[in-house]
Design a protein around this motif. Structure first.
Motif, PDB file in Angstrom:
ATOM      1  N   UNK A 174      38.271  57.894  70.147  1.00  0.00           N
ATOM      2  CA  UNK A 174      37.659  56.714  70.783  1.00  0.00           C
ATOM      3  C   UNK A 174      36.834  57.113  71.997  1.00  0.00           C
ATOM      4  N   UNK A 175      37.329  58.125  72.720  1.00  0.00           N
ATOM      5  CA  UNK A 175      36.634  58.522  73.956  1.00  0.00           C
ATOM      6  C   UNK A 175      35.316  59.220  73.666  1.00  0.00           C
ATOM      7  N   UNK A 176      35.271  60.056  72.625  1.00  0.00           N
ATOM      8  CA  UNK A 176      34.024  60.828  72.449  1.00  0.00           C
ATOM      9  C   UNK A 176      33.233  60.442  71.202  1.00  0.00           C
ATOM     10  N   UNK A 177      33.809  59.599  70.359  1.00  0.00           N
ATOM     11  CA  UNK A 177      33.090  59.058  69.194  1.00  0.00           C
ATOM     12  C   UNK A 177      32.308  60.118  68.408  1.00  0.00           C
ATOM     13  N   UNK A 178      32.979  61.139  67.881  1.00  0.00           N
ATOM     14  CA  UNK A 178      32.252  62.159  67.101  1.00  0.00           C
ATOM     15  C   UNK A 178      31.885  61.607  65.720  1.00  0.00           C
ATOM     16  N   UNK A 179      30.929  62.273  65.034  1.00  0.00           N
ATOM     17  CA  UNK A 179      30.611  61.872  63.652  1.00  0.00           C
ATOM     18  C   UNK A 179      31.598  62.514  62.682  1.00  0.00           C
ATOM     19  N   UNK A 180      32.059  63.710  63.073  1.00  0.00           N
ATOM     20  CA  UNK A 180      32.884  64.494  62.148  1.00  0.00           C
ATOM     21  C   UNK A 180      34.190  64.917  62.823  1.00  0.00           C
ATOM     22  N   UNK A 181      35.260  64.801  62.055  1.00  0.00           N
ATOM     23  CA  UNK A 181      36.572  65.211  62.549  1.00  0.00           C
ATOM     24  C   UNK A 181      37.189  66.142  61.505  1.00  0.00           C
ATOM     25  N   UNK A 182      37.572  67.341  61.956  1.00  0.00           N
ATOM     26  CA  UNK A 182      38.115  68.346  61.027  1.00  0.00           C
ATOM     27  C   UNK A 182      39.536  68.710  61.469  1.00  0.00           C
ATOM     28  N   UNK A 183      40.569  68.090  60.863  1.00  0.00           N
ATOM     29  CA  UNK A 183      41.932  68.510  61.201  1.00  0.00           C
ATOM     30  C   UNK A 183      42.326  69.717  60.348  1.00  0.00           C
ATOM     31  N   UNK A 184      42.965  70.703  60.977  1.00  0.00           N
ATOM     32  CA  UNK A 184      43.379  71.920  60.253  1.00  0.00           C
ATOM     33  C   UNK A 184      44.894  72.026  60.342  1.00  0.00           C
ATOM     34  N   UNK A 185      45.581  72.086  59.201  1.00  0.00           N
ATOM     35  CA  UNK A 185      47.040  72.190  59.243  1.00  0.00           C
ATOM     36  C   UNK A 185      47.568  72.917  58.024  1.00  0.00           C
ATOM     37  N   UNK A 186      48.693  73.568  58.217  1.00  0.00           N
ATOM     38  CA  UNK A 186      49.340  74.343  57.153  1.00  0.00           C
ATOM     39  C   UNK A 186      50.014  73.423  56.124  1.00  0.00           C
ATOM     40  N   UNK A 225      37.122  65.729  57.420  1.00  0.00           N
ATOM     41  CA  UNK A 225      37.143  66.870  56.490  1.00  0.00           C
ATOM     42  C   UNK A 225      38.412  67.696  56.723  1.00  0.00           C
ATOM     43  N   UNK A 226      39.549  67.292  56.123  1.00  0.00           N
ATOM     44  CA  UNK A 226      40.789  68.042  56.353  1.00  0.00           C
ATOM     45  C   UNK A 226      40.714  69.456  55.777  1.00  0.00           C
ATOM     46  N   UNK A 227      41.254  70.410  56.492  1.00  0.00           N
ATOM     47  CA  UNK A 227      41.287  71.802  56.009  1.00  0.00           C
ATOM     48  C   UNK A 227      42.752  72.240  55.957  1.00  0.00           C
ATOM     49  N   UNK A 228      43.246  72.554  54.759  1.00  0.00           N
ATOM     50  CA  UNK A 228      44.635  72.991  54.612  1.00  0.00           C
ATOM     51  C   UNK A 228      44.681  74.497  54.844  1.00  0.00           C
ATOM     52  N   UNK A 229      45.090  74.899  56.014  1.00  0.00           N
ATOM     53  CA  UNK A 229      45.100  76.328  56.346  1.00  0.00           C
ATOM     54  C   UNK A 229      46.019  76.564  57.535  1.00  0.00           C
ATOM     55  N   UNK A 230      46.437  77.812  57.676  1.00  0.00           N
ATOM     56  CA  UNK A 230      47.191  78.220  58.847  1.00  0.00           C
ATOM     57  C   UNK A 230      46.146  78.600  59.902  1.00  0.00           C
ATOM     58  N   UNK A 231      46.061  77.821  60.969  1.00  0.00           N
ATOM     59  CA  UNK A 231      44.950  78.038  61.904  1.00  0.00           C
ATOM     60  C   UNK A 231      45.078  79.341  62.687  1.00  0.00           C
ATOM     61  N   UNK A 232      46.245  80.005  62.574  1.00  0.00           N
ATOM     62  CA  UNK A 232      46.358  81.288  63.264  1.00  0.00           C
ATOM     63  C   UNK A 232      45.822  82.431  62.385  1.00  0.00           C
ATOM     64  N   UNK A 233      45.501  82.115  61.131  1.00  0.00           N
ATOM     65  CA  UNK A 233      44.967  83.135  60.214  1.00  0.00           C
ATOM     66  C   UNK A 233      43.484  82.846  59.966  1.00  0.00           C
TER      67      UNK A 233
END
Ligand code: AVI
Length: 314
Positions: free
Chosen positions: A95-107, A129-137
């Motif tokens: 809400x604060x920054x109103x981006x066009x794209x949001x990419x959550x990354x989670x295992x 655009x969800x990304x199924x990944x380990x963000x430390x890799x």
């Protein structure tokens, strides 16, 4: 799918980490394996506990400072969240920054999809655009607009779950993934009296104990184990030298068990170290960020100085 097929599909990295981690003399299993479906649910329950101050403190801080930090973030920046996103914190940022794209990354793919669906209902114009990944890799982030600036969002003081050497690697890795002109909004839990820290990780209702013990239940289910879970209990200690809370599973009597066909013995009184949660002062968090390739631009702390959000640039 039969139970045997299911076990065959166990994550090979999970198996490798558990088999290596159960070997003595210092037994330790990485905390990232807490988060199966039940573990993710239990963590969510933890965030609502009266003793667990970090979530509500950081959420209030986000509410209070969002207009301030939004001023530093370039318009149209895509938001990349490291973790599936929290039902309250993520909407506050969006809400604060109103981006066009949001990419959550989670295992955890299921958890990721579920939270992405909820957000899609709340922000119908947002491309998620969800990304199924380990963000430390190593991972691949989608690029909708090659020139877009990116804001990384890493709340919750999850950085504290990594030992310093790994947290520096992780911050550098994030910088590489976010690219030119990136910014990072990151939460740090501050050092505070042990009378506040210990109950936050050893709550009266036993939810954190269940979260810790669920790791053994997961090992038994996914790695064909027969660990006697009832022999273990949740234990929490403050390690002052390392400035961290440690969670262990302490064994009450001598046990013998197998995991994926390998035999293990643990004696009464020994423990399996399951989590570190490092706490920071302003100097240590600034040094860590700089070592990780980030320059702090603004810092926001609550009145008690229990939690700090830092906006940093690459
Ligand atoms: C995810 N992480 C920041 C939590 C913490 O506080 O270190 C995990 C947790 N473990 C027990 N309670 C919460």
């Amino acid at each position: 799918m039969s139970e045997a097929d299911f076990k065959l599909q166990a994550d090979p990295q999970f198996r490798a980490d558990v088999l290596a981690g159960l070997k003595g003399p210092r037994r330790a299993i990485p905390a990232r394996w807490f988060y199966d479906e039940r573990g993710s649910q239990l963590f969510d329950d933890i965030t609502h506990l009266p003793e667990y101050y970090p979530t509500r403190t950081e959420t209030d801080l986000l509410k209070d400072c969002r207009a301030e930090f939004a001023k530093h973030i370039p318009a149209g920046a895509a938001v990349v969240e490291f973790g599936a996103g929290s039902a309250t914190k993520t909407p506050l940022l969006l809400e604060a920054i109103r981006p066009d794209i949001y990419i959550p990354v989670d295992i955890s793919g299921d958890y990721l999809r579920m939270s992405a669906e909820v957000l899609a209902g709340q922000f119908p114009d947002l491309t998620i655009r969800p990304v199924e990944a380990d963000f430390s890799q190593d991972m691949h982030l989608p690029t909708d607009k090659p020139s877009e600036a990116r804001l990384g969002f890493f709340p919750g003081s999850t950085i504290g779950n990594f030992v310093p050497r790994s947290s520096v690697d992780l911050l550098r890795h994030m910088r590489g993934h976010l690219g030119q002109g990136a910014m990072l909004l990151i939460g740090f839990d501050r050092i505070k009296p042990v009378e506040i820290l210990l109950p936050a990780y050893d709550d009266a209702a036993g939810v954190t104990a269940a979260f810790n013990l669920n790791l053994l239940v997961r090992i038994n289910r996914e790695l064909d184990g027969n660990i006697p879970v009832e022999a273990f209990s949740h234990q929490v200690q403050w390690n002052d030298r390392e400035a961290r809370i440690e969670m262990h599973l302490r064994c009450a009597w001598d046990v013998q068990f197998t995991v994926s066909g390998k035999e293990f013995q643990i004696q009464a009184g020994e423990s399996i170290h399951t989590e570190n949660s490092h706490k920071f002062d302003l100097r240590s968090l600034r040094i860590l960020l700089r070592a990780g390739g980030w320059t702090p631009v603004a810092e926001y702390s609550d009145a008690q100085e229990w939690f700090t959000l830092v906006l940093a640039e690459a």
